[in-house]
Design an enzyme around this catalytic site. Structure first.
Site, mmCIF file in Angstrom:
data_model
loop_
_atom_site.group_PDB
_atom_site.id
_atom_site.type_symbol
_atom_site.label_atom_id
_atom_site.label_comp_id
_atom_site.label_asym_id
_atom_site.label_seq_id
_atom_site.Cartn_x
_atom_site.Cartn_y
_atom_site.Cartn_z
ATOM 1 N N TYR A 164 33.428 31.614 7.003
ATOM 2 C CA TYR A 164 33.602 30.909 5.556
ATOM 3 C C TYR A 164 34.962 29.990 4.549
ATOM 4 C CZ TYR A 164 32.936 30.982 -0.134
ATOM 5 O OH TYR A 164 33.323 30.131 -1.280
ATOM 6 N N LYS A 168 35.599 26.655 3.832
ATOM 7 C CA LYS A 168 36.258 25.637 2.657
ATOM 8 C C LYS A 168 38.104 25.528 3.075
ATOM 9 C CE LYS A 168 33.012 26.824 -0.274
ATOM 10 N NZ LYS A 168 32.510 25.525 -0.690
HETATM 11 P P1 NAP Z 1 25.313 30.107 -6.157
HETATM 12 O O1 NAP Z 1 25.411 30.610 -7.103
HETATM 13 O O2 NAP Z 1 24.880 30.750 -4.539
HETATM 14 O O3 NAP Z 1 24.806 28.627 -5.607
HETATM 15 C C1 NAP Z 1 24.306 27.611 -4.379
HETATM 16 C C2 NAP Z 1 24.442 26.237 -5.118
HETATM 17 O O4 NAP Z 1 24.386 25.781 -3.891
HETATM 18 C C3 NAP Z 1 22.255 26.692 -5.642
HETATM 19 O O5 NAP Z 1 22.399 25.836 -6.667
HETATM 20 C C4 NAP Z 1 21.677 25.890 -3.877
HETATM 21 O O6 NAP Z 1 20.354 25.290 -5.201
HETATM 22 C C5 NAP Z 1 22.700 24.719 -3.883
HETATM 23 N N1 NAP Z 1 22.749 24.475 -2.328
HETATM 24 C C6 NAP Z 1 22.970 25.927 -1.453
HETATM 25 N N2 NAP Z 1 22.742 25.359 -0.332
HETATM 26 C C7 NAP Z 1 22.111 24.025 -0.659
HETATM 27 C C8 NAP Z 1 22.099 22.308 0.460
HETATM 28 N N3 NAP Z 1 21.771 22.913 1.700
HETATM 29 N N4 NAP Z 1 21.584 21.857 -0.119
HETATM 30 C C9 NAP Z 1 21.762 21.244 -2.048
HETATM 31 N N5 NAP Z 1 22.491 22.734 -2.425
HETATM 32 C C10 NAP Z 1 22.522 23.865 -1.934
HETATM 33 O O7 NAP Z 1 26.522 29.268 -5.625
HETATM 34 P P2 NAP Z 1 27.894 29.471 -6.689
HETATM 35 O O8 NAP Z 1 28.958 31.489 -6.702
HETATM 36 O O9 NAP Z 1 28.022 28.963 -7.735
HETATM 37 O O10 NAP Z 1 29.104 28.641 -5.829
HETATM 38 C C11 NAP Z 1 29.228 27.167 -5.748
HETATM 39 C C12 NAP Z 1 30.387 26.757 -4.925
HETATM 40 O O11 NAP Z 1 31.409 27.296 -5.433
HETATM 41 C C13 NAP Z 1 30.040 26.736 -3.455
HETATM 42 O O12 NAP Z 1 30.302 25.789 -2.889
HETATM 43 C C14 NAP Z 1 31.503 27.815 -3.595
HETATM 44 O O13 NAP Z 1 31.478 28.024 -1.744
HETATM 45 C C15 NAP Z 1 32.065 27.439 -4.257
HETATM 46 N N6 NAP Z 1 32.830 29.610 -4.227
HETATM 47 C C16 NAP Z 1 32.368 29.976 -5.102
HETATM 48 C C17 NAP Z 1 32.729 31.696 -5.683
HETATM 49 C C18 NAP Z 1 32.339 32.711 -6.592
HETATM 50 O O14 NAP Z 1 32.974 33.632 -6.119
HETATM 51 N N7 NAP Z 1 31.009 31.927 -6.453
HETATM 52 C C19 NAP Z 1 33.967 31.540 -4.809
HETATM 53 C C20 NAP Z 1 34.842 31.103 -4.536
HETATM 54 C C21 NAP Z 1 33.909 29.328 -4.397
HETATM 55 P P3 NAP Z 1 19.227 26.707 -4.426
HETATM 56 O O15 NAP Z 1 19.669 27.095 -5.935
HETATM 57 O O16 NAP Z 1 18.029 25.463 -4.869
HETATM 58 O O17 NAP Z 1 18.638 27.021 -3.698
#
Ligand code: NAP
Length: 266
Positions: A164, A168
Site C-alpha cells: 500500500y 502511495k
Molecule cells: P474508505 O472509507 O475505505 O472509502 C473509500 C472510498 O473510495 C469509497 O467511497 C469507495 O467507493 C471508493 N473507491 C474504492 N475503490 C474505488 C474504485 N475502484 N472506483 C471508485 N471509487 C472507489 O477510505 P478512506 O479512509 O476515506 O480513504 C480515502 C483516501 O485516503 C484513500 O486514497 C486512502 O488511501 C487515503 N488515506 C486514508 C487514510 C485513513 O487513515 N483512513 C490514511 C491515509 C490515506 P464505494 O463506497 O462505492 O466502495
C-alpha cells in the site's frame, strides 16, 4: 457558517469531481467543497445509497451535486463519467483523486492478485481520472488537482502496509510530475498525506473494542495525541483548491497530528 471565511475561499461557480466520495474522507471533502459553493460530482464504485445520501445532504444546503458511478481503474468508465459530469453539472475545474483501497500485505505474504488490484485503483485510477479531465482544464487555462497519498509513503512502521505504501509513494511522484507538466496551463497539482483517520479503511473489519484499541495506539503515536477525522483532511484540501494557494504546486501536505513512528527516524 462564517460568511467572511466562506467568501475568502471564493469557489462559487466551480465544478469539482471527488472520486470515492460515498464514504470516509471523500465524503467529507465533497460536503466541505459544496459548502464553499462548488457543484460537486460524488463518484462511487459500489456504495450507491451512501453516494445518494451525500448528494441529498448537499441539496438540503441548497447546493448542486450529482452521484456518478465509475470504477476509477476502468479508463472507459472514467471517460464516460467525465462526459456525464460536464454535461449535467459543468466543466470540471477541480479534481480530487481520493478513491483508494488498502490491501494488507508485507514481503512475507505478498499476494500478486490482491496487490495488482490495489495498484489498479490507487495508481492507474488516479492516472485515468486525471487524463479524463486535464484537456478541458488546459483549454480553459485553469485547474486544481489534489491527490490523496498517505504517511505510509513517508515510511511509517505499521505492519501490513508495505505494498500500500508503495502505491502511495507512486502518488507523490505522479503529483510532482503532473505538476511539472501542467503548471504552464494554470493547473496546480498537490497531494495530501493523511495520518490515521477514522474511516472504514482505518477501522473496518475490527470489533468495536479492537477498533478503539487501534485508535488509542495511533493517538499515542501522534504529537497532538489524537487520531484524525475526515474533516481534518477536507480542511487541507479546501485550502489547496482555493485562490489563496495558487502559488503552491508539486507539494505534499502531511496532515497526521505529528506522527512519530517513521522508519529510521524515531
Ligand atoms: P474508505 O472509507 O475505505 O472509502 C473509500 C472510498 O473510495 C469509497 O467511497 C469507495 O467507493 C471508493 N473507491 C474504492 N475503490 C474505488 C474504485 N475502484 N472506483 C471508485 N471509487 C472507489 O477510505 P478512506 O479512509 O476515506 O480513504 C480515502 C483516501 O485516503 C484513500 O486514497 C486512502 O488511501 C487515503 N488515506 C486514508 C487514510 C485513513 O487513515 N483512513 C490514511 C491515509 C490515506 P464505494 O463506497 O462505492 O466502495
Amino acid at each position: 457558517m462564517n460568511t467572511r471565511y466562506h467568501s475568502a475561499m471564493n469557489l462559487q461557480g466551480r465544478t469539482v469531481l471527488v472520486t470515492g466520495a460515498s464514504r470516509g474522507i471523500g465524503r467529507a471533502i465533497a460536503l466541505r467543497l459544496a459548502r464553499e459553493g462548488t457543484a460537486v460530482a460524488v463518484n462511487y464504485h459500489h456504495s450507491a445509497t451512501d453516494a445518494e445520501n451525500v448528494v441529498a445532504l448537499i441539496h438540503q444546503q441548497s447546493g448542486r451535486a450529482l452521484a456518478v458511478q465509475a470504477d476509477v481503474g476502468d479508463a472507459g468508465e472514467v471517460r464516460a463519467m467525465a462526459q456525464r459530469i460536464t454535461r449535467d453539472l459543468g466543466a470540471i475545474d477541480i479534481l480530487i483523486n481520493n478513491a483508494g483501497v488498502l490491501a494488507r500485505g508485507d514481503l512475507a505474504d505478498f499476494d500478486y492478485t490482491q496487490m495488482e488490484s490495489m495498484r489498479r485503483t490507487n495508481v492507474d485510477g488516479l492516472v485515468h481520472v486525471t487524463r479524463a479531465v486535464v484537456d478541458g482544464m488546459k483549454a480553459r487555462g485553469f485547474g486544481r488537482i489534489v491527490n490523496l497519498t498517505s504517511i505510509a509513503a513517508h515510511g511509517t512502521t505499521l505492519s501490513g502496509t508495505t505494498f500500500y505504501a508503495a502505491t502511495k509513494a507512486a502518488v507523490i511522484t505522479l503529483t510532482r510530475r503532473f505538476a511539472l507538466e501542467l503548471g504552464r496551463h494554470g493547473i496546480t497539482v498537490n497531494a495530501v498525506a493523511p495520518g490515521f483517520i477514522q474511516t472504514d479503511m482505518a477501522t473496518g473489519g475490527r470489533s468495536p473494542a479492537e477498533a478503539q484499541a487501534t485508535i488509542d495506539a495511533m493517538a499515542a503515536r501522534a504529537m497532538v495525541r489524537r487520531t484524525g477525522l475526515p474533516e481534518d483532511i477536507a480542511n487541507a484540501v479546501a485550502f489547496l483548491v482555493s485562490p489563496e494557494s495558487s502559488f503552491i504546486t508539486a507539494q505534499t501536505i502531511t496532515v497526521d497530528g505529528g506522527r512519530m513512528d517513521y522508519i529510521a527516524h524515531p
